[in-house]
Design an enzyme around this catalytic site. Structure first.
Site, mmCIF file in Angstrom:
data_model
loop_
_atom_site.group_PDB
_atom_site.id
_atom_site.type_symbol
_atom_site.label_atom_id
_atom_site.label_comp_id
_atom_site.label_asym_id
_atom_site.label_seq_id
_atom_site.Cartn_x
_atom_site.Cartn_y
_atom_site.Cartn_z
ATOM 1 N N LYS A 35 30.873 4.966 68.932
ATOM 2 C CA LYS A 35 31.994 4.172 69.466
ATOM 3 C C LYS A 35 33.096 3.955 68.432
ATOM 4 C CE LYS A 35 31.788 3.718 72.982
ATOM 5 N NZ LYS A 35 32.092 4.857 73.898
ATOM 6 N N HIS A 44 26.083 11.475 64.779
ATOM 7 C CA HIS A 44 26.143 10.038 64.477
ATOM 8 C C HIS A 44 25.120 9.673 63.391
ATOM 9 C CE1 HIS A 44 28.831 9.002 67.693
ATOM 10 N NE2 HIS A 44 27.964 9.056 68.670
ATOM 11 N N SER A 87 32.991 -2.165 71.988
ATOM 12 C CA SER A 87 32.946 -0.904 72.713
ATOM 13 C C SER A 87 31.500 -0.498 72.985
ATOM 14 C CB SER A 87 33.669 0.176 71.898
ATOM 15 O OG SER A 87 33.729 1.376 72.614
#
Length: 286
Positions: free
Chosen positions: A44, A99, A129
């Site tokens: 995010k 990630h 988010s």
């Protein structure tokens, strides 16, 4: 919380698309090539926007590729089962997304000249988010309230672990010639100049009309309407059929609409304590 996470080396991951066996294989055996480009983020932080921009740099602003191939096939996730299997035998230069915290990235990265773009974002916006995104997914534990998610985020009990640890780990790469650090905020504030910086880093050149096409086709509104980029193809399988959404607002500072004054003050204290050893210029939102 372990009932709705897949844990690997002490870090929580989503339960769908991730297995300890495959993650270990990727960690130990995946080979980064010198011509690869790795798009690296904590979840995010603007990942898909950056992927879209890099894809358009590669296509010289021509939107055909981003309109015809799903974003997860253009830049597969090396830590997922699907992404790892699509990447491992792929020929030529590869766009790769991840990630992963630094201690779990495939070890071969550190012996290669692969270029890494690390995009960071105000963690308060990341928190908000993430709260809205994960609650529409089928593959992680859902917080019952923003207050509960706030506590989880502070402790790192969210997908891919602690934001603070992620930043600390990857900042050890700062200053290396194949490692570019960008912030979501600078990308938002001056997209054109930041795209120029990315082009320079990648050794690519865009003509003015190609750059204009890139800016138009990577805009929030165009991406939100592009089914190859907005994850709508995964609704019903990975996300809520009606409410699953990747692109919610695409703004900076939305946290001010959701986090209380007391929470903001508590977050500021924790941020100062955990990030005191890093240069403040790394955090352009402070």
């Amino acid at each position: 919380m372990s009932d709705r996470y897949m844990w690997f080396e002490g870090v929580p991951f989503p339960t769908m698309g991730f297995t300890p066996e495959l993650m270990r294989e990727a960690w130990e055996s995946f080979v980064f090539k010198d011509e690869d480009v790795l798009i690296l983020t904590y979840p995010k932080s603007g990942t898909n926007w950056l992927v879209e921009i890099v894809c358009l740099i590669y296509s010289k602003g021509d939107p055909k590729w981003i309109q015809s191939v799903p974003i997860w096939d253009r830049s597969p996730w090396v830590e997922t089962e699907y992404g790892y299997n699509s990447l491992k035998d792929k020929e030529g230069p590869r766009l790769i997304s991840s990630h992963l915290p630094i201690q779990l990235i495939p070890k071969s990265l550190f012996n290669s000249k692969a270029k890494v773009i690390y995009l960071i974002r105000n963690p308060r916006d990341v928190l908000i988010s993430g709260y809205f995104f994960w609650r529409t997914s089928y593959f992680v534990k859902k917080a019952e309230s923003l207050k509960e998610y706030f506590e989880w985020f502070i402790k790192g009990n969210v997908p891919f672990g602690s934001w603070f640890d992620h930043i600390h780990g990857w900042m050890s790469m700062k200053g290396k010639e194949n490692f570019l650090i960008l912030s979501y905020e600078e990308l938002k504030r001056d997209t054109r100049s930041t795209v120029d910086k990315i082009c320079q880093f990648l050794g690519r050149k865009l003509e003015p009309e190609e750059l204009n096409s890139l800016l138009k086709n990577s805009s929030f509104q165009v991406m939100k309407e592009n089914k190859m980029s907005n994850l709508s193809l995964l609704r019903g399988q990975f996300f809520d059929e009606k409410n699953g959404i990747l692109l919610r607002k695409g703004v900076t500072g939305d946290w001010k609409n959701h986090i209380t004054v007391a929470q903001a003050e508590a977050f500021d204290r924790i941020f100062q304590e955990k990030m005191a050893d890093l240069p403040q210029e790394l955090f352009p939102w402070e």
